[in-house]
Design a protein around this motif. Structure first.
Motif, PDB file in Angstrom:
ATOM      1  N   VAL A 141      48.145  47.384  30.208  1.00 49.22           N
ATOM      2  CA  VAL A 141      46.919  48.160  30.424  1.00 49.22           C
ATOM      3  C   VAL A 141      46.784  48.401  31.916  1.00 49.22           C
ATOM      4  CG1 VAL A 141      45.776  47.246  28.382  1.00 49.22           C
ATOM      5  CG2 VAL A 141      45.527  46.067  30.567  1.00 49.22           C
ATOM      6  N   LEU A 142      45.990  49.394  32.283  1.00 46.14           N
ATOM      7  CA  LEU A 142      45.846  49.718  33.703  1.00 46.14           C
ATOM      8  C   LEU A 142      45.171  48.574  34.456  1.00 46.14           C
ATOM      9  CD1 LEU A 142      44.779  53.450  33.452  1.00 46.14           C
ATOM     10  CD2 LEU A 142      46.920  52.562  34.384  1.00 46.14           C
ATOM     11  N   ALA A 159      50.973  42.663  30.859  1.00 41.45           N
ATOM     12  CA  ALA A 159      50.478  42.685  32.236  1.00 41.45           C
ATOM     13  C   ALA A 159      49.377  43.720  32.395  1.00 41.45           C
ATOM     14  CB  ALA A 159      51.609  43.010  33.210  1.00 41.45           C
ATOM     15  N   PHE A 160      48.586  43.526  33.451  1.00 40.47           N
ATOM     16  CA  PHE A 160      47.740  44.598  33.965  1.00 40.47           C
ATOM     17  C   PHE A 160      48.634  45.344  34.939  1.00 40.47           C
ATOM     18  CE2 PHE A 160      44.674  41.212  33.048  1.00 40.47           C
ATOM     19  CZ  PHE A 160      43.737  41.906  32.317  1.00 40.47           C
ATOM     20  N   ASN A 161      48.902  46.597  34.665  1.00 40.89           N
ATOM     21  CA  ASN A 161      49.932  47.242  35.453  1.00 40.89           C
ATOM     22  C   ASN A 161      49.571  48.689  35.718  1.00 40.89           C
ATOM     23  OD1 ASN A 161      52.354  48.555  36.226  1.00 40.89           O
ATOM     24  ND2 ASN A 161      53.490  46.843  35.402  1.00 40.89           N
ATOM     25  N   ALA A 162      49.578  49.053  36.999  1.00 41.62           N
ATOM     26  CA  ALA A 162      49.303  50.449  37.315  1.00 41.62           C
ATOM     27  C   ALA A 162      50.481  51.070  38.042  1.00 41.62           C
ATOM     28  CB  ALA A 162      48.047  50.546  38.171  1.00 41.62           C
ATOM     29  N   SER A 163      51.514  50.286  38.316  1.00 40.03           N
ATOM     30  CA  SER A 163      52.571  50.810  39.179  1.00 40.03           C
ATOM     31  C   SER A 163      53.905  50.994  38.464  1.00 40.03           C
ATOM     32  CB  SER A 163      52.760  49.898  40.384  1.00 40.03           C
ATOM     33  OG  SER A 163      52.964  48.572  39.968  1.00 40.03           O
ATOM     34  N   SER A 164      54.253  50.087  37.563  1.00 40.36           N
ATOM     35  CA  SER A 164      55.616  50.176  37.035  1.00 40.36           C
ATOM     36  C   SER A 164      55.673  50.456  35.539  1.00 40.36           C
ATOM     37  CB  SER A 164      56.384  48.908  37.366  1.00 40.36           C
ATOM     38  OG  SER A 164      55.723  47.785  36.846  1.00 40.36           O
ATOM     39  N   GLY A 212      48.247  33.372  50.677  1.00 44.08           N
ATOM     40  CA  GLY A 212      47.528  34.647  50.747  1.00 44.08           C
ATOM     41  C   GLY A 212      48.247  35.818  50.111  1.00 44.08           C
ATOM     42  N   ILE A 213      49.386  35.578  49.469  1.00 40.48           N
ATOM     43  CA  ILE A 213      50.216  36.702  49.039  1.00 40.48           C
ATOM     44  C   ILE A 213      49.584  37.470  47.871  1.00 40.48           C
ATOM     45  CG2 ILE A 213      51.616  35.603  47.265  1.00 40.48           C
ATOM     46  CD1 ILE A 213      53.868  36.872  49.437  1.00 40.48           C
ATOM     47  N   PHE A 214      49.732  38.790  47.848  1.00 44.18           N
ATOM     48  CA  PHE A 214      49.204  39.532  46.697  1.00 44.18           C
ATOM     49  C   PHE A 214      50.248  40.441  46.048  1.00 44.18           C
ATOM     50  CE2 PHE A 214      48.275  42.307  50.314  1.00 44.18           C
ATOM     51  CZ  PHE A 214      48.722  43.529  49.854  1.00 44.18           C
ATOM     52  N   ALA A 215      51.278  40.805  46.782  1.00 42.95           N
ATOM     53  CA  ALA A 215      52.233  41.770  46.228  1.00 42.95           C
ATOM     54  C   ALA A 215      53.008  41.170  45.050  1.00 42.95           C
ATOM     55  CB  ALA A 215      53.196  42.227  47.307  1.00 42.95           C
ATOM     56  N   ILE A 216      53.392  39.908  45.161  1.00 42.53           N
ATOM     57  CA  ILE A 216      54.237  39.315  44.115  1.00 42.53           C
ATOM     58  C   ILE A 216      53.484  39.183  42.788  1.00 42.53           C
ATOM     59  CG2 ILE A 216      55.538  37.257  43.461  1.00 42.53           C
ATOM     60  CD1 ILE A 216      56.377  37.007  46.385  1.00 42.53           C
ATOM     61  N   PRO A 217      52.270  38.584  42.776  1.00 42.44           N
ATOM     62  CA  PRO A 217      51.556  38.555  41.489  1.00 42.44           C
ATOM     63  C   PRO A 217      51.221  39.958  40.968  1.00 42.44           C
ATOM     64  CG  PRO A 217      50.318  37.359  43.193  1.00 42.44           C
ATOM     65  CD  PRO A 217      51.600  37.771  43.799  1.00 42.44           C
ATOM     66  N   ASP A 218      50.946  40.903  41.863  1.00 40.52           N
ATOM     67  CA  ASP A 218      50.669  42.276  41.431  1.00 40.52           C
ATOM     68  C   ASP A 218      51.839  42.857  40.660  1.00 40.52           C
ATOM     69  OD1 ASP A 218      48.150  43.023  42.063  1.00 40.52           O
ATOM     70  OD2 ASP A 218      48.671  44.280  43.772  1.00 40.52           O
ATOM     71  N   ILE A 219      53.041  42.635  41.165  1.00 38.13           N
ATOM     72  CA  ILE A 219      54.203  43.308  40.602  1.00 38.13           C
ATOM     73  C   ILE A 219      54.842  42.500  39.475  1.00 38.13           C
ATOM     74  CG2 ILE A 219      56.504  44.214  41.139  1.00 38.13           C
ATOM     75  CD1 ILE A 219      55.444  44.780  43.960  1.00 38.13           C
TER      76      ILE A 219
END
Lengths: 357, 312
Positions: free
Chosen positions: A167-168, A210-215, B242-249
């Motif tokens: 989902v976004l 996942a919550f995913n808006a990029s991939s 403080g990292i955010f990119a890894i959990p985001d991706i």
């Protein structure tokens, strides 16, 4: 030392003499991949200027950058609800309609909206829907519906596709979908209804990958993810990529019968635009049917330009997620901006959703 | 002439002082401008009110100074933020621990390898920095993807034991693996710098006195390497927090860390004051933990290493 001085002096001289600034420049701050390269080329020939593009990946990025004092952009292409915020923040320059004869091409349904009454600041550019995207092969095999948000939120369906759904990663989009599924308006601001939506999301969450808006485009294309809550033009892109890679499946749009979010992006001129004259030229150029159609043909975005329709590829023209029929159009809603207090409540709920097990 | 010599000594001393100042001023000014001042701005922002349109509302409204504690109160009353905070500290601790376990043998190996290979080996450790951080994270998406060899192998083994297949991508596992991967060189380098300086004579003496390999490590090498361990731990722990990119991706639905929540405040929620509060709490927590580690380290180092040396 002497040589160094000489070098510095000649560099300085060169910078003074160089033709930088000799050519007119239009600074366009736009979404990634949101204008066809051939359109840019033709505009450059037409205005005898250079288009300098910078990109953002979401509205909030644009807002944060402007709030922090970024300057030097002529044209921005934000979504309607953000235009409200930009107008309130005094960030936009009123447009001069005398310079925009092509404004007549826009479908009146998209003009004079509550977001910008009488279009004092903005001109519609393109649009997208937030819908269900799915892998036709897998979803057909499993016999799941694709015309209802239930498939994103109801455990009885999700069980069959556990870990294959994204989902976004956007609280406004996900709450809007949940609210729509619950039978409320996407713009409902009743906290009790938000709470219901949050509970619905929490129950469904453990089935989502996942919550995913990029991939998610890529994950759909390679077949890792079978169902998404995503943007219609992203899903269109995923299908193009899947066909180009000769995958045995298609990625299709599913239109939820409960309704969905419509996002209209608009061209606006920043209040400190260095070249408002070029900005108006660009707006009028993009309002020409042929130029506007090129974007739709490239990325599968919806198009509010009536003159553009004749140039749009027939298969895109027939795609109901890109050009929804009357019945669907009546169930679409544009998101409105929340107040600071509402955003705080929403953020707390969103953080609880993400923190909880 | 005595007068001249003392005069010249004085000028040379003052010119030396001037030289020192000249050398140290640019980094000082740099730090002041790009660390201290933004931090002060952040502290001020944390007491202000968010603007409707993002940014901050005006500092002076109707002739009144608009400063309040709302955002702090919010942090301490809405427990979910503290909860995510604790989770982030836990992830950062795990990352530090795994980095230490992996980096120690590696650093020791490099420190003990023949001199002519050491530079090459070190170069290999920092080689990943040559490609962009985000590209390396995206590469892990491919490695961990459900159709990649790794996930197939893991799920093949699991199915032998009758276990349901698991997803590697979009999981806490993926986040941790990548956190460790990204931060490993920051642990290897200080450890290597320390281990390389150890005096082989100490170990030889211990061996002569009958200490076995484990005893030599536990009583000599490890205590002496503690400064390197602490330096590495700080270099890994603080950025990992403080990292955010890894959990985001790479993260799944449960893997939001405090870095993601801070990012959200500045973007989606347009609540800069609250983002500043979270950021300040993060800085303070990192400083406290680093101070604590340094304090424990110093007191232990004092007793242990002098003990090791006197015993040796």
């Amino acid at each position: 030392m002497k040589r160094l001085t000489l070098l510095l002096a000649s560099l300085l001289l060169a910078s003074l003499l160089s033709p930088a600034g000799a050519k007119d420049q239009l600074h366009l701050y736009n979404w990634n991949n949101y204008i066809a390269p051939e359109t840019v080329k033709r505009f450059e020939d037409f205005c005898k200027c250079e288009v300098v593009q910078t990109y953002y990946s979401d509205n909030e990025e644009l807002l944060a950058k402007l709030a922090a004092g970024a300057r030097g952009y002529d044209i921005l292409v934000p979504t309607s609800n953000v235009i409200q915020a930009l107008i309130k923040g005094g960030q936009l320059k009123p447009i001069d309609k005398a310079q925009l004869p092509n404004l007549k091409n826009i479908d009146p349904a998209y003009l004079n909206t509550p977001f910008d009454p009488d279009n004092k600041y903005s001109v519609p550019y393109a649009m997208s829907l937030t819908v269900i995207g799915y892998n036709d092969q897998k979803i057909k095999e499993l016999g799941l519906p694709t015309d209802t948000w239930a498939v994103v939120f109801e455990p009885k369906y999700l069980e069959k596709i556990k870990g294959r759904v994204t989902v976004l990663d956007s609280s406004s989009e996900l709450f809007a979908a949940a609210l729509k599924y619950l039978g409320y308006s996407a713009n409902d601001v009743d906290e009790a209804h938000w709470k219901q939506a949050a509970d619905l999301i929490k129950k469904a969450k453990r089935y989502w990958a996942a919550f995913n808006a990029s991939s998610y485009i890529k994950e759909l294309t390679v077949g890792n993810i079978w169902l998404v809550h995503g943007y219609s033009n992203d899903i269109f892109q995923a299908n193009l990529d899947a066909q180009a890679a000769k995958r045995p499946f298609h990625i299709l749009n599913g239109l939820p019968k409960e309704g969905a979010v419509l996002a209209v992006d608009n061209m606006v001129i920043h209040k400190d635009a260095p070249r408002p004259d070029l900005a108006h030229k660009f707006m009028n150029f993009m309002l020409e049917g042929k130029n506007s159609a090129e974007l739709t043909n490239l990325i599968g975005s919806g198009n509010p330009n009536m003159e553009a329709l004749q140039y749009i590829k027939p298969d895109i023209r027939k795609n109901p997620a890109i050009f929804p029929d009357k019945a669907m159009a009546s169930k679409l809603e544009q998101l409105k901006d929340l107040t600071t207090a509402q955003r705080r409540v929403r953020n707390r709920m969103w953080t609880e959703i993400k923190a909880g097990r | 002439m005595p007068g001249t010599s003392s005069h010249s000594a004085m000028t040379s001393r003052s010119s030396e002082r001037f030289g020192k100042w000249l050398v140290s001023a640019p980094p000082l000014v740099y730090l002041l401008f790009f660390f201290a001042i933004p931090s002060l701005i952040m502290v001020l922002a944390s007491f202000r009110t968010p603007g409707e349109f993002g940014g901050l509302s005006p500092l002076v409204e109707d002739g009144r100074l608009d400063l309040n504690l709302d955002s702090y109160v919010r942090f301490f009353t809405e427990s979910v933020y503290a909860q995510i905070f604790v989770k982030s500290v836990w992830y950062a601790l795990l990352t530090t621990l795994f980095c230490l376990l992996l980096a120690y043998p590696l650093a020791a190996l490099i420190a003990r390898s023949p001199k002519k290979y050491r530079d090459l080996l070190l170069l290999l450790v920092i080689l990943p920095f040559w490609s962009n951080f985000l590209i390396r994270i995206y590469a892990w998406m491919i490695i961990l993807g459900p159709n990649a060899a790794m996930a197939r192998a893991v799920n093949g083994v699991l199915s032998w034991f009758g276990h349901e297949p698991v997803a590697l991508l979009f999981s806490s596992f993926a986040v941790l693996v990548c956190l460790v991967y990204v931060h490993l060189p920051f642990m290897v380098l200080p450890l290597y710098a320390n281990l390389e300086k150890h005096d082989q004579a100490l170990l030889d003496a211990a061996q002569d006195l009958g200490a076995n390999g484990w005893q030599r490590f536990r009583r000599i090498t490890f205590p002496l390497s503690l400064p390197g361990v602490y330096a590495g731990a700080a270099l890994v722990f603080i950025p990992a927090l403080g990292i955010f990119a890894i959990p985001d991706i790479l993260g799944g639905p449960e893997d939001s860390l405090i870095g993601n929540i801070i990012k959200q405040q500045f973007l989606e929620t347009r609540d800069w004051p609250f983002g500043s509060v979270l950021s300040i709490v993060l800085t303070v927590a990192a400083l406290v933990l680093a101070g604590l580690a340094a304090w424990v380290g110093r007191s232990q180092l004092g007793t242990r290493s002098s003990g090791a040396l006197s015993r040796a």
